[in-house]
Design a protein around this motif. Structure first.
Motif, PDB file in Angstrom:
ATOM      1  N   LEU A  55       0.837  -1.211   0.000  1.00  0.00           N
ATOM      2  CA  LEU A  55       0.000   0.000   0.000  1.00  0.00           C
ATOM      3  C   LEU A  55       0.869   1.257   0.000  1.00  0.00           C
ATOM      4  CD1 LEU A  55      -2.786  -1.032   2.541  1.00  0.00           C
ATOM      5  CD2 LEU A  55      -2.948  -0.945   0.043  1.00  0.00           C
ATOM      6  N   ARG A  56       1.913   1.251   0.795  1.00  0.00           N
ATOM      7  CA  ARG A  56       2.813   2.417   0.824  1.00  0.00           C
ATOM      8  C   ARG A  56       3.473   2.646  -0.537  1.00  0.00           C
ATOM      9  NH1 ARG A  56       3.462   4.573   5.708  1.00  0.00           N
ATOM     10  NH2 ARG A  56       3.051   3.302   7.528  1.00  0.00           N
ATOM     11  N   ARG A  85     -15.708  -1.088  15.501  1.00  0.00           N
ATOM     12  CA  ARG A  85     -14.432  -0.393  15.646  1.00  0.00           C
ATOM     13  C   ARG A  85     -13.588  -0.624  14.396  1.00  0.00           C
ATOM     14  NH1 ARG A  85     -11.766  -2.909  20.046  1.00  0.00           N
ATOM     15  NH2 ARG A  85     -10.524  -4.100  18.561  1.00  0.00           N
ATOM     16  N   PHE A  86     -12.993   0.442  13.905  1.00  0.00           N
ATOM     17  CA  PHE A  86     -12.178   0.365  12.699  1.00  0.00           C
ATOM     18  C   PHE A  86     -10.830  -0.279  13.009  1.00  0.00           C
ATOM     19  CE2 PHE A  86     -14.041   4.165  10.121  1.00  0.00           C
ATOM     20  CZ  PHE A  86     -15.248   3.516  10.063  1.00  0.00           C
ATOM     21  N   ALA A  87     -10.376  -1.101  12.091  1.00  0.00           N
ATOM     22  CA  ALA A  87      -9.020  -1.637  12.181  1.00  0.00           C
ATOM     23  C   ALA A  87      -8.053  -0.487  11.889  1.00  0.00           C
ATOM     24  CB  ALA A  87      -8.837  -2.765  11.175  1.00  0.00           C
ATOM     25  N   ARG A  88      -6.910  -0.527  12.510  1.00  0.00           N
ATOM     26  CA  ARG A  88      -5.984   0.605  12.366  1.00  0.00           C
ATOM     27  C   ARG A  88      -5.128   0.527  11.112  1.00  0.00           C
ATOM     28  NH1 ARG A  88      -2.623  -2.107  16.914  1.00  0.00           N
ATOM     29  NH2 ARG A  88      -1.173  -3.230  15.591  1.00  0.00           N
ATOM     30  N   LEU A  93      -0.908   4.183   7.570  1.00  0.00           N
ATOM     31  CA  LEU A  93      -0.184   4.732   6.428  1.00  0.00           C
ATOM     32  C   LEU A  93       0.112   6.214   6.605  1.00  0.00           C
ATOM     33  CD1 LEU A  93      -2.223   2.947   3.622  1.00  0.00           C
ATOM     34  CD2 LEU A  93       0.029   2.304   4.522  1.00  0.00           C
ATOM     35  N   GLY A  94      -0.602   6.869   7.543  1.00  0.00           N
ATOM     36  CA  GLY A  94      -0.347   8.279   7.814  1.00  0.00           C
ATOM     37  C   GLY A  94      -0.853   9.210   6.733  1.00  0.00           C
ATOM     38  N   GLU A  95      -1.746   8.744   5.909  1.00  0.00           N
ATOM     39  CA  GLU A  95      -2.285   9.543   4.801  1.00  0.00           C
ATOM     40  C   GLU A  95      -3.656  10.101   5.157  1.00  0.00           C
ATOM     41  OE1 GLU A  95      -0.772  10.105   1.794  1.00  0.00           O
ATOM     42  OE2 GLU A  95       0.987   8.990   2.453  1.00  0.00           O
ATOM     43  N   GLU A 148      -0.375  11.792  16.230  1.00  0.00           N
ATOM     44  CA  GLU A 148      -1.592  11.051  16.556  1.00  0.00           C
ATOM     45  C   GLU A 148      -1.413   9.582  16.175  1.00  0.00           C
ATOM     46  OE1 GLU A 148      -6.289  11.923  16.057  1.00  0.00           O
ATOM     47  OE2 GLU A 148      -5.169  11.866  14.172  1.00  0.00           O
ATOM     48  N   ALA A 149      -1.779   8.690  17.070  1.00  0.00           N
ATOM     49  CA  ALA A 149      -1.678   7.254  16.800  1.00  0.00           C
ATOM     50  C   ALA A 149      -2.736   6.855  15.780  1.00  0.00           C
ATOM     51  CB  ALA A 149      -1.875   6.470  18.094  1.00  0.00           C
ATOM     52  N   ALA A 150      -2.445   5.779  15.050  1.00  0.00           N
ATOM     53  CA  ALA A 150      -3.383   5.286  14.034  1.00  0.00           C
ATOM     54  C   ALA A 150      -4.739   4.971  14.646  1.00  0.00           C
ATOM     55  CB  ALA A 150      -2.800   4.048  13.357  1.00  0.00           C
TER      56      ALA A 150
END
Length: 187
Positions: A55-56, A85-88, A93-95, A148-150
Motif C-alpha cells: 500500500l505504501r 471499531r475500525f481496524a488501524r 499509512l499516515g495519509e 496522533e496514533a493510528a
C-alpha cells in the motif's frame, strides 16, 4: 442461544443498540481474547507488513498517477445498529482519508442476519428485494494530527461516519464478532 452477559469494565459504557436489533446486533458480547500461537502470530505480522508495504509503494509512486484505495476498515458487515471499531491498518499509512458513509435500504422487511448468515444466504435474501437504495455520503477528509496514533485517527474517522449515519461507534471489532461466532458455534 441467549447472548452472553456484558463483561465488567472500567471503561465508559457505550449505548447498546435497541432490543429490536437482537439478531446480529452490536450489543456488548464480551471482549474476545485473541492469542494466536507463536508461528501463527509471526505469519500474521509478516502478512500485515507485506500488505502495508504494498500500500505504501502504491501511494508513494512519484510522478505516476495511481488509483485511490478503497478500504472497508470495519472488516465485516453489520445490521446497521452500530458501527464496528475500525481496524488501524489503513490509518497506519499516515495519509489523509476520505470517509464515506454508506447507507443501504430495501423496500421489503427481509432482515439480513449478519451474525449467523453466510454470504450466500444474505445474497439469496437480497435477490428477493425488488430494488436496493444505496445512499453514499462523502464526508470531510480526515488527516492524521501530528503525533496522533493510528487508533486515534481511526476512532475520529469512525465517529464522523457514525454521526452521519445516526448510530453509535462501538468498541466491538470484527475479531470480537468472529470470536462470538466461534464461541457459540455459529460458524
Amino acid at each position: 442461544p441467549p447472548p452472553p452477559p456484558p463483561p465488567p469494565s472500567t471503561a465508559p459504557q457505550q449505548t447498546p443498540p435497541p432490543a429490536s436489533h437482537a439478531s446480529g446486533s452490536t450489543e456488548p458480547f464480551g471482549r474476545a481474547a485473541r492469542v494466536p500461537s507463536a508461528p501463527g502470530a509471526r505469519r500474521e505480522r509478516e502478512g500485515r507488513a507485506a500488505v502495508e508495504g504494498a500500500l505504501r509503494r502504491h501511494l508513494r509512486r512519484e510522478g505516476e498517477p495511481h488509483e485511490p484505495l478503497l478500504i472497508f476498515p470495519e472488516g465485516s458487515i453489520t445490521n446497521g445498529a452500530g458501527l464496528m471499531r475500525f481496524a488501524r491498518g489503513a490509518f497506519r499509512l499516515g495519509e489523509e482519508v476520505q470517509p464515506v458513509a454508506l447507507r443501504v435500504t430495501c423496500p421489503l422487511p427481509l432482515a439480513h442476519d449478519t451474525l449467523t448468515s453466510s454470504l450466500p444466504r444474505n445474497f439469496a435474501r437480497a435477490l428477493f428485494q425488488p430494488w436496493h437504495v444505496a445512499e453514499v455520503t462523502l464526508l470531510p477528509a480526515v488527516a492524521p494530527a501530528p503525533a496522533e496514533a493510528a487508533e486515534e485517527t481511526a476512532a475520529r474517522t469512525a465517529a464522523l461516519i457514525a454521526a452521519e449515519l445516526g448510530v453509535p461507534a462501538t468498541r466491538w471489532s470484527s475479531a470480537d464478532k468472529a470470536e462470538l461466532k466461534r464461541r457459540y458455534g455459529l460458524l
